[in-house]
Design a protein around this motif. Sequence first.
Motif, short mmCIF file in Angstrom:
data_model
loop_
_atom_site.label_atom_id
_atom_site.label_comp_id
_atom_site.label_asym_id
_atom_site.label_seq_id
_atom_site.Cartn_x
_atom_site.Cartn_y
_atom_site.Cartn_z
N LEU A 1 19.83 -59.50 -53.67
CA LEU A 1 19.70 -58.34 -54.07
C LEU A 1 18.37 -57.70 -53.62
O LEU A 1 18.29 -56.79 -52.99
N LEU A 2 17.31 -58.58 -53.97
CA LEU A 2 16.00 -58.35 -53.39
C LEU A 2 15.99 -58.28 -51.98
O LEU A 2 15.29 -57.21 -51.46
N LEU A 3 16.29 -59.12 -51.27
CA LEU A 3 16.41 -59.06 -49.86
C LEU A 3 16.92 -57.74 -49.27
O LEU A 3 16.54 -57.30 -48.29
N ASN A 4 18.05 -57.55 -49.58
CA ASN A 4 18.77 -56.26 -49.40
C ASN A 4 18.20 -54.92 -49.58
O ASN A 4 18.00 -53.94 -48.88
N ASP A 5 17.81 -54.86 -51.03
CA ASP A 5 16.71 -53.68 -51.42
C ASP A 5 15.53 -53.30 -50.26
O ASP A 5 15.07 -52.28 -50.26
N TYR B 1 9.48 -50.83 -58.85
CA TYR B 1 10.68 -51.26 -58.33
C TYR B 1 11.53 -52.35 -59.64
O TYR B 1 12.38 -52.18 -59.97
N LEU B 2 10.44 -53.30 -59.97
CA LEU B 2 10.84 -54.32 -61.01
C LEU B 2 10.89 -53.76 -62.46
O LEU B 2 11.61 -54.19 -63.32
N HIS C 1 14.06 -62.20 -63.61
CA HIS C 1 14.01 -60.70 -64.14
C HIS C 1 15.11 -59.83 -63.35
O HIS C 1 15.73 -58.93 -63.98
N ILE C 2 14.81 -60.12 -62.01
CA ILE C 2 15.87 -59.00 -61.25
C ILE C 2 17.33 -59.66 -61.64
O ILE C 2 18.28 -58.78 -61.65
N THR D 1 18.37 -58.14 -65.24
CA THR D 1 18.60 -56.64 -65.30
C THR D 1 19.29 -56.12 -64.19
O THR D 1 19.57 -54.88 -64.67
N ARG D 2 19.58 -56.82 -62.97
CA ARG D 2 20.35 -56.05 -61.84
C ARG D 2 21.67 -56.77 -61.32
O ARG D 2 22.39 -56.02 -60.87
N VAL D 3 21.73 -57.93 -61.78
CA VAL D 3 22.78 -58.68 -61.19
C VAL D 3 23.67 -59.39 -62.35
O VAL D 3 23.05 -59.78 -63.47
N ALA D 4 24.84 -59.47 -62.43
CA ALA D 4 25.87 -60.08 -63.17
C ALA D 4 25.57 -61.48 -63.52
O ALA D 4 25.08 -62.07 -62.77
#
Length: 285
Positions: free
Chosen positions: A266-270, A229-230, A244-245, A248-251
Amino acid sequence: MLEKGKQIQWFPGHMKKASIKIEEIQKFLDFVILIIDARVPFSSYNTFLFDSIKSKPKLLLFTKCDLADDIKTNEWIKYYESAGFLCLKIDYYDKNKRKKIIDKLNLLVTPKREKNLKRGIKRSIFKGVILGIPNVGKSTIINVLAMKSLAKAANMPGVTRNVNWMKINEELFIYDTPGILQPHFEDKDIGAKLALIGSIRQDILPLDYLYNFLIDFLKENYGDSFRSYLNHDLNISNVDIINHIGKTRVALLKDGKVNFEGAIRLLLNDFKEAKIAKVTLDKLC
């Protein structure tokens, strides 16, 4: 950080009122439907509420199975069956789930039906109640059984507020109740698990406690899936994982810094949507 020894409490007035109502109707009940979330099959078992109706025939429904670890779900079903529960896994997309539930309920009421037939009562009415903590899919089950959207279903805690009488068929009737939690949790990890699946509001617990709990659990139990995932090695700190999230994943924020809170959410929602892995947070000892 969460204070050591601090109890987690969330027991609004409508939950207390519903608990009193359940006590009042117990003597009229012929069966009970208990709903637990397959991701937390122990933590979503409300001992405070469920154990108060021990003498009633019970059907234990495992919901959210599509989000949980299949192997762990089967292990938990065996555990509850060994404790005397009638169990059923619920697949939301299964077109036959209503029939499967009713077939199980008919098994529960068969002894009383046969007793009534011996007494000359050809048509019996069986009354039950459906219980569960918030956000375990109880309203969805109600809608399935009633074959209409009588109960408001939503993916958030605390939607159903009143006790309502529902007709399943000519024989079976159930009381619907709001999701009811235990008045408090002595074990803060249970509170964390229930916050992660959305049964209590995430803002009741500090975000740093939640993300650290989740990351530590994923590292230990679902390392390969979490690494994939990461797309990064796990041999870094939890703070670095969130950074890192974020990168790579959040503005990024206007100053170029990582949107740290956005990355946590985002991590909690994923996790909730099983984008990391199909995870079961409770372990059998």
